[in-house]
Design a protein around this motif. Structure first.
Motif, PDB file in Angstrom:
ATOM      1  N   SER A   1       0.839  -1.203   0.000  1.00  0.00           N
ATOM      2  CA  SER A   1       0.000   0.000   0.000  1.00  0.00           C
ATOM      3  C   SER A   1       0.871   1.249   0.000  1.00  0.00           C
ATOM      4  O   SER A   1       1.932   1.296   0.626  1.00  0.00           O
ATOM      5  N   THR A   2       0.410   2.267  -0.706  1.00  0.00           N
ATOM      6  CA  THR A   2       1.158   3.515  -0.823  1.00  0.00           C
ATOM      7  C   THR A   2       0.381   4.653  -0.164  1.00  0.00           C
ATOM      8  O   THR A   2      -0.835   4.752  -0.319  1.00  0.00           O
ATOM      9  N   ARG A   3       1.085   5.495   0.569  1.00  0.00           N
ATOM     10  CA  ARG A   3       0.442   6.590   1.291  1.00  0.00           C
ATOM     11  C   ARG A   3       1.213   7.903   1.085  1.00  0.00           C
ATOM     12  O   ARG A   3       2.422   7.886   0.856  1.00  0.00           O
ATOM     13  N   PRO A   4       0.505   9.053   1.198  1.00  0.00           N
ATOM     14  CA  PRO A   4       1.181  10.354   1.120  1.00  0.00           C
ATOM     15  C   PRO A   4       1.807  10.716   2.463  1.00  0.00           C
ATOM     16  O   PRO A   4       1.269  11.496   3.242  1.00  0.00           O
ATOM     17  N   TRP A   5       2.944  10.126   2.773  1.00  0.00           N
ATOM     18  CA  TRP A   5       3.609  10.355   4.057  1.00  0.00           C
ATOM     19  C   TRP A   5       4.029  11.818   4.174  1.00  0.00           C
ATOM     20  O   TRP A   5       4.614  12.386   3.254  1.00  0.00           O
TER      21      TRP A   5
ATOM     22  N   LYS B   1      -3.908   2.450  -2.626  1.00  0.00           N
ATOM     23  CA  LYS B   1      -3.173   3.675  -2.959  1.00  0.00           C
ATOM     24  C   LYS B   1      -4.003   4.885  -2.586  1.00  0.00           C
ATOM     25  O   LYS B   1      -5.210   4.912  -2.796  1.00  0.00           O
ATOM     26  N   LEU B   2      -3.315   5.872  -2.020  1.00  0.00           N
ATOM     27  CA  LEU B   2      -3.983   7.101  -1.621  1.00  0.00           C
ATOM     28  C   LEU B   2      -3.025   8.256  -1.843  1.00  0.00           C
ATOM     29  O   LEU B   2      -1.879   8.227  -1.388  1.00  0.00           O
ATOM     30  N   ALA B   3      -3.472   9.268  -2.567  1.00  0.00           N
ATOM     31  CA  ALA B   3      -2.623  10.420  -2.857  1.00  0.00           C
ATOM     32  C   ALA B   3      -3.474  11.675  -2.954  1.00  0.00           C
ATOM     33  O   ALA B   3      -4.634  11.628  -3.369  1.00  0.00           O
ATOM     34  N   LEU B   4      -2.892  12.808  -2.554  1.00  0.00           N
ATOM     35  CA  LEU B   4      -3.560  14.098  -2.615  1.00  0.00           C
ATOM     36  C   LEU B   4      -2.867  15.012  -3.621  1.00  0.00           C
ATOM     37  O   LEU B   4      -1.652  14.928  -3.813  1.00  0.00           O
TER      38      LEU B   4
ATOM     39  N   PRO C   1       5.657   3.048  -0.671  1.00  0.00           N
ATOM     40  CA  PRO C   1       4.950   1.875  -0.175  1.00  0.00           C
ATOM     41  C   PRO C   1       5.257   1.652   1.304  1.00  0.00           C
ATOM     42  O   PRO C   1       6.323   2.046   1.802  1.00  0.00           O
ATOM     43  N   VAL C   2       4.342   1.005   1.982  1.00  0.00           N
ATOM     44  CA  VAL C   2       4.497   0.744   3.407  1.00  0.00           C
ATOM     45  C   VAL C   2       5.802  -0.004   3.690  1.00  0.00           C
ATOM     46  O   VAL C   2       6.531   0.324   4.635  1.00  0.00           O
ATOM     47  N   LEU C   3       6.123  -0.996   2.879  1.00  0.00           N
ATOM     48  CA  LEU C   3       7.331  -1.789   3.102  1.00  0.00           C
ATOM     49  C   LEU C   3       8.587  -0.930   3.027  1.00  0.00           C
ATOM     50  O   LEU C   3       9.453  -0.992   3.902  1.00  0.00           O
ATOM     51  N   ALA C   4       8.694  -0.099   1.985  1.00  0.00           N
ATOM     52  CA  ALA C   4       9.877   0.748   1.830  1.00  0.00           C
ATOM     53  C   ALA C   4       9.999   1.738   2.985  1.00  0.00           C
ATOM     54  O   ALA C   4      11.099   2.000   3.490  1.00  0.00           O
ATOM     55  N   PHE C   5       8.863   2.277   3.411  1.00  0.00           N
ATOM     56  CA  PHE C   5       8.872   3.227   4.525  1.00  0.00           C
ATOM     57  C   PHE C   5       9.360   2.545   5.798  1.00  0.00           C
ATOM     58  O   PHE C   5      10.230   3.067   6.505  1.00  0.00           O
TER      59      PHE C   5
END
Length: 337
Positions: A209-213, A282-285, A251-255
């Motif tokens: 999963s990918t997030r806008p950290w 996936k979530l992005a702004l 992605p969560v793993l890379a983070f």
């Protein structure tokens, strides 16, 4: 007035407002058991802190009327997705009815200059295509947290049009916020920290999963600039995304790999993928409106945000003075060009 000072973002905000010289009345539930930034950084020393349930309309009204705020930053919420699945009633009551109680208390309040309600990047109807959401996109939500925040967003704009004809009332949607002082359950950074402290590996449920950290100071900078613009500039939009450019998403793993490596325990990582999850992959702004309207930009991105987060927790684990260190981080951030 600030709500949510016992939470992660709210505690940072209270400390920053104190650095800016604001007189802050704060309202929230008492802090939960265990470590929390409110206690670790002595937030009660920098604001007039009140403990009350937003669901208690009488208590909320009394505190509002006593404090007579000029600017209101509403951050208090039940903000955890997995907890919302276990406790949907509490989530809806806090996020929707609690906001309604606060806005009702603010109606016809003399001297009120602006109200900014924090919702979430999860308010959008996510179709899974992975595009970056803009402010005019449709709202939605599959889980109780996301749906209640979308409903809160709609509520705020309805109340604004019905009862606040001359006071700017707006919502702001932030990305996935990281930084020192978050000890919440079922969140990636605190779970990594608990793994380091206990020596027990963290289990990743959705590694792809990918997030806008986004670092907490970048996010709060956007909130404060937005609140100022609402109070001082006619025509400021009534909804704003505050989030990093999609190029900084990880992605969560890379983070998790980067954070654990920074904390010196890269081996404390285990993967147990869930076969199904209600959370979006996936979530992005799209933050272009904040850049154009407020002149805001994220400063602590990618590795810099992860490094800053790791340093805070390492200092905390070493027993350092977290009030001093957290305020030093705020001062250093204010000095960035």
């Amino acid at each position: 007035m600030l709500t949510g000072q016992t939470g992660f973002k709210g505690a940072w905000c209270a400390l920053w407002l104190a650095e800016l010289g604001a007189e802050v009345t704060a309202l929230a539930l008492p802090p939960e058991e265990g470590p929390c930034l409110y206690r670790e950084a002595g937030v009660d020393l920098v604001c007039d802190s009140h403990f009350a349930d937003l669901g208690d309309a009488a208590s909320v009204t009394e505190i509002v009327r006593q404090s007579q705020p000029q600017i209101v930053l509403h951050m208090a919420a039940q903000a955890l997705v997995r907890r919302s699945m276990r406790a949907p009633e509490t989530t809806w009551r806090t996020n929707v009815m609690g906001t309604l109680n606060l806005l009702n208390a603010l109606r016809d309040l003399p001297g009120l200059e602006a109200v900014l309600v924090v919702t979430s990047d999860k308010v959008y109807a996510n179709d899974g295509r992975g595009r970056s959401f803009r402010e005019a996109d449709p709202l939605g939500g599959k889980d109780p947290y996301s749906a209640s925040k979308a409903a809160c967003d709609i509520l705020v704009h309805s109340m604004a049009q019905s009862y606040f004809p001359s006071t700017p009332v707006a919502t702001v949607r932030g990305g996935n916020v990281i930084g020192g002082g978050d000890f919440s359950e079922d969140r990636l950074v605190p779970d990594c920290v608990r793994a380091v402290v206990s020596g027990t590996p963290i289990v990743l449920r959705q590694p792809k999963s990918t997030r806008p950290w986004q670092h907490v100071l970048d996010c709060l900078c956007g909130y404060l600039l937005y609140a100022e613009a609402l109070a001082t500039r006619h025509g400021t939009p009534r909804t704003m995304n505050i989030g990093p450019e999609s190029a900084h998403d990880l992605p969560v793993l890379a983070f998790a790999e980067q954070l654990l490596a920074e904390m010196g325990r890269p081996e404390l990582l285990s993967i147990r993928e869930e076969t199904s999850s209600i959370e979006a992959a996936k979530l992005a702004l799209d933050p272009s409106q904040a850049r154009e309207t407020l002149g805001w930009r994220d400063r602590l991105v990618g590795t810099a945000a992860i490094d800053a987060t790791a340093r805070w927790y390492q200092a905390w684990h070493a027993g350092e003075d977290m009030n001093k260190l957290t305020r030093q981080e705020i001062k250093a951030y204010q000095g960035l060009e």
